[in-house]
Motif scaffolding. Structure first.
Motif, PDB file in Angstrom:
ATOM      1  N   LYS A  98       0.812  -1.213   0.000  1.00  0.00           N
ATOM      2  CA  LYS A  98       0.000   0.000   0.000  1.00  0.00           C
ATOM      3  C   LYS A  98       0.849   1.268   0.000  1.00  0.00           C
ATOM      4  O   LYS A  98       0.557   2.224  -0.693  1.00  0.00           O
ATOM      5  CB  LYS A  98      -0.926   0.030   1.224  1.00  0.00           C
ATOM      6  N   VAL A  99       1.902   1.275   0.809  1.00  0.00           N
ATOM      7  CA  VAL A  99       2.694   2.480   1.036  1.00  0.00           C
ATOM      8  C   VAL A  99       3.869   2.528   0.051  1.00  0.00           C
ATOM      9  O   VAL A  99       4.691   1.620   0.018  1.00  0.00           O
ATOM     10  CB  VAL A  99       3.218   2.522   2.489  1.00  0.00           C
ATOM     11  N   GLN A 100       3.911   3.588  -0.728  1.00  0.00           N
ATOM     12  CA  GLN A 100       4.996   3.775  -1.687  1.00  0.00           C
ATOM     13  C   GLN A 100       5.973   4.813  -1.140  1.00  0.00           C
ATOM     14  O   GLN A 100       5.551   5.824  -0.579  1.00  0.00           O
ATOM     15  CB  GLN A 100       4.430   4.206  -3.034  1.00  0.00           C
ATOM     16  N   VAL A 101       7.261   4.559  -1.316  1.00  0.00           N
ATOM     17  CA  VAL A 101       8.296   5.417  -0.752  1.00  0.00           C
ATOM     18  C   VAL A 101       9.023   6.162  -1.862  1.00  0.00           C
ATOM     19  O   VAL A 101       9.409   5.568  -2.871  1.00  0.00           O
ATOM     20  CB  VAL A 101       9.310   4.588   0.073  1.00  0.00           C
ATOM     21  N   ILE A 102       9.191   7.454  -1.655  1.00  0.00           N
ATOM     22  CA  ILE A 102       9.975   8.304  -2.542  1.00  0.00           C
ATOM     23  C   ILE A 102      11.131   8.852  -1.717  1.00  0.00           C
ATOM     24  O   ILE A 102      10.907   9.498  -0.694  1.00  0.00           O
ATOM     25  CB  ILE A 102       9.149   9.473  -3.116  1.00  0.00           C
ATOM     26  N   MET A 103      12.338   8.572  -2.139  1.00  0.00           N
ATOM     27  CA  MET A 103      13.501   9.135  -1.474  1.00  0.00           C
ATOM     28  C   MET A 103      13.569  10.603  -1.888  1.00  0.00           C
ATOM     29  O   MET A 103      13.619  10.913  -3.078  1.00  0.00           O
ATOM     30  CB  MET A 103      14.781   8.400  -1.883  1.00  0.00           C
ATOM     31  N   LEU A 104      13.519  11.492  -0.922  1.00  0.00           N
ATOM     32  CA  LEU A 104      13.599  12.935  -1.170  1.00  0.00           C
ATOM     33  C   LEU A 104      14.761  13.439  -0.327  1.00  0.00           C
ATOM     34  O   LEU A 104      14.639  13.594   0.879  1.00  0.00           O
ATOM     35  CB  LEU A 104      12.290  13.635  -0.791  1.00  0.00           C
ATOM     36  N   THR A 105      15.888  13.663  -0.973  1.00  0.00           N
ATOM     37  CA  THR A 105      17.123  13.843  -0.227  1.00  0.00           C
ATOM     38  C   THR A 105      18.053  14.836  -0.918  1.00  0.00           C
ATOM     39  O   THR A 105      17.877  15.145  -2.088  1.00  0.00           O
ATOM     40  CB  THR A 105      17.821  12.472  -0.058  1.00  0.00           C
ATOM     41  N   SER A 106      19.020  15.295  -0.178  1.00  0.00           N
ATOM     42  CA  SER A 106      20.043  16.174  -0.753  1.00  0.00           C
ATOM     43  C   SER A 106      21.155  15.354  -1.400  1.00  0.00           C
ATOM     44  O   SER A 106      22.012  15.904  -2.086  1.00  0.00           O
ATOM     45  CB  SER A 106      20.613  17.100   0.318  1.00  0.00           C
ATOM     46  N   SER A 107      21.142  14.047  -1.217  1.00  0.00           N
ATOM     47  CA  SER A 107      22.171  13.182  -1.786  1.00  0.00           C
ATOM     48  C   SER A 107      22.029  13.085  -3.301  1.00  0.00           C
ATOM     49  O   SER A 107      20.919  12.922  -3.823  1.00  0.00           O
ATOM     50  CB  SER A 107      22.081  11.778  -1.193  1.00  0.00           C
ATOM     51  N   ILE A 108      23.158  13.182  -3.972  1.00  0.00           N
ATOM     52  CA  ILE A 108      23.183  12.941  -5.416  1.00  0.00           C
ATOM     53  C   ILE A 108      24.149  11.797  -5.722  1.00  0.00           C
ATOM     54  O   ILE A 108      24.554  11.598  -6.859  1.00  0.00           O
ATOM     55  CB  ILE A 108      23.565  14.217  -6.207  1.00  0.00           C
ATOM     56  N   ASP A 109      24.480  11.045  -4.686  1.00  0.00           N
ATOM     57  CA  ASP A 109      25.414   9.931  -4.794  1.00  0.00           C
ATOM     58  C   ASP A 109      24.775   8.802  -5.618  1.00  0.00           C
ATOM     59  O   ASP A 109      23.689   8.310  -5.279  1.00  0.00           O
ATOM     60  CB  ASP A 109      25.765   9.443  -3.385  1.00  0.00           C
ATOM     61  N   ILE A 110      25.452   8.387  -6.674  1.00  0.00           N
ATOM     62  CA  ILE A 110      24.933   7.333  -7.544  1.00  0.00           C
ATOM     63  C   ILE A 110      24.730   6.034  -6.777  1.00  0.00           C
ATOM     64  O   ILE A 110      23.781   5.293  -7.041  1.00  0.00           O
ATOM     65  CB  ILE A 110      25.860   7.137  -8.768  1.00  0.00           C
ATOM     66  N   SER A 111      25.579   5.767  -5.787  1.00  0.00           N
ATOM     67  CA  SER A 111      25.408   4.538  -5.006  1.00  0.00           C
ATOM     68  C   SER A 111      24.130   4.595  -4.168  1.00  0.00           C
ATOM     69  O   SER A 111      23.496   3.558  -3.924  1.00  0.00           O
ATOM     70  CB  SER A 111      26.632   4.262  -4.127  1.00  0.00           C
ATOM     71  N   ASP A 112      23.717   5.785  -3.729  1.00  0.00           N
ATOM     72  CA  ASP A 112      22.445   5.915  -3.000  1.00  0.00           C
ATOM     73  C   ASP A 112      21.264   5.638  -3.928  1.00  0.00           C
ATOM     74  O   ASP A 112      20.293   4.975  -3.544  1.00  0.00           O
ATOM     75  CB  ASP A 112      22.303   7.311  -2.385  1.00  0.00           C
ATOM     76  N   ILE A 113      21.349   6.136  -5.138  1.00  0.00           N
ATOM     77  CA  ILE A 113      20.275   5.886  -6.114  1.00  0.00           C
ATOM     78  C   ILE A 113      20.172   4.393  -6.393  1.00  0.00           C
ATOM     79  O   ILE A 113      19.076   3.817  -6.371  1.00  0.00           O
ATOM     80  CB  ILE A 113      20.520   6.682  -7.412  1.00  0.00           C
ATOM     81  N   ALA A 114      21.307   3.755  -6.617  1.00  0.00           N
ATOM     82  CA  ALA A 114      21.319   2.313  -6.876  1.00  0.00           C
ATOM     83  C   ALA A 114      20.782   1.537  -5.674  1.00  0.00           C
ATOM     84  O   ALA A 114      19.991   0.599  -5.836  1.00  0.00           O
ATOM     85  CB  ALA A 114      22.737   1.859  -7.220  1.00  0.00           C
ATOM     86  N   LYS A 115      21.198   1.918  -4.481  1.00  0.00           N
ATOM     87  CA  LYS A 115      20.734   1.229  -3.272  1.00  0.00           C
ATOM     88  C   LYS A 115      19.220   1.375  -3.115  1.00  0.00           C
ATOM     89  O   LYS A 115      18.544   0.415  -2.724  1.00  0.00           O
ATOM     90  CB  LYS A 115      21.453   1.786  -2.046  1.00  0.00           C
ATOM     91  N   SER A 116      18.689   2.548  -3.413  1.00  0.00           N
ATOM     92  CA  SER A 116      17.240   2.761  -3.266  1.00  0.00           C
ATOM     93  C   SER A 116      16.443   1.807  -4.151  1.00  0.00           C
ATOM     94  O   SER A 116      15.338   1.405  -3.801  1.00  0.00           O
ATOM     95  CB  SER A 116      16.874   4.216  -3.569  1.00  0.00           C
ATOM     96  N   ARG A 117      17.011   1.436  -5.279  1.00  0.00           N
ATOM     97  CA  ARG A 117      16.318   0.540  -6.222  1.00  0.00           C
ATOM     98  C   ARG A 117      16.251  -0.898  -5.725  1.00  0.00           C
ATOM     99  O   ARG A 117      15.535  -1.711  -6.299  1.00  0.00           O
ATOM    100  CB  ARG A 117      16.996   0.604  -7.587  1.00  0.00           C
ATOM    101  N   THR A 118      16.998  -1.215  -4.665  1.00  0.00           N
ATOM    102  CA  THR A 118      16.963  -2.566  -4.110  1.00  0.00           C
ATOM    103  C   THR A 118      15.782  -2.761  -3.156  1.00  0.00           C
ATOM    104  O   THR A 118      15.540  -3.880  -2.710  1.00  0.00           O
ATOM    105  CB  THR A 118      18.280  -2.922  -3.388  1.00  0.00           C
ATOM    106  N   TYR A 119      15.069  -1.691  -2.850  1.00  0.00           N
ATOM    107  CA  TYR A 119      13.902  -1.756  -1.966  1.00  0.00           C
ATOM    108  C   TYR A 119      12.640  -1.647  -2.818  1.00  0.00           C
ATOM    109  O   TYR A 119      12.393  -0.614  -3.438  1.00  0.00           O
ATOM    110  CB  TYR A 119      13.930  -0.605  -0.949  1.00  0.00           C
TER     111      TYR A 119
END
Length: 139
Positions: free
Chosen positions: A92-113
């Motif tokens: 039901k609950v969808q998550v959007i990362m809203l962050t000051s990070s522009i680190d490519i590894s953070d973007i990649a990690k977010s896709r694992t959830y």
């Protein structure tokens, strides 16, 4: 809310009170009937989700806008705990990362959830909000 009738509630989770206030105003101006709950501590938001998952699932938010870098419980730790909630909550609950990070590894990690549907850099704006609401909501 024309075009997005099934969206009722958003969580904002960010340790910056000013960012939460700005995001709350953007949401209120764009979708005035939407309920917005903001949390400066991810652990408090997680406790609320657990409580509602058990007793009042209709109160669960449709979206969570989640910062990564926060004290005590950061965004990744929040997601790890979120993944332990019942499957119905995760669906039901969808998550959007809203962050000051522009680190490519953070973007990649977010896709694992699986519940994470997008990764945005701050600040939120009305156009991005509307696009998200229309394109990612399960109608």
């Amino acid at each position: 809310m024309k075009g997005v009738p099934s969206i009722n509630h958003i969580f904002l989770i960010d340790d910056d009170a000013v960012i939460n206030m700005i995001n709350r105003k953007i949401i209120a101006l764009t979708y005035p009937s939407l309920k917005v709950s903001s949390y400066m501590h991810a652990g408090v938001a997680l406790d609320r989700l657990k409580q509602w998952a058990e007793s009042e699932p209709s109160q669960l938010p449709d979206f969570i806008f989640l910062d990564i870098n926060m004290p005590e419980l950061d965004g990744w730790e929040f997601l790890d705990e979120f993944m332990k909630l019942p499957a119905a909550v995760q669906e039901k609950v969808q998550v959007i990362m809203l962050t000051s990070s522009i680190d490519i590894s953070d973007i990649a990690k977010s896709r694992t959830y699986k519940p994470v549907i997008d990764f945005l850099s701050k600040p939120l704006n009305a156009d991005r909000l509307n696009t998200l609401m229309v394109s990612h909501r399960k109608m």
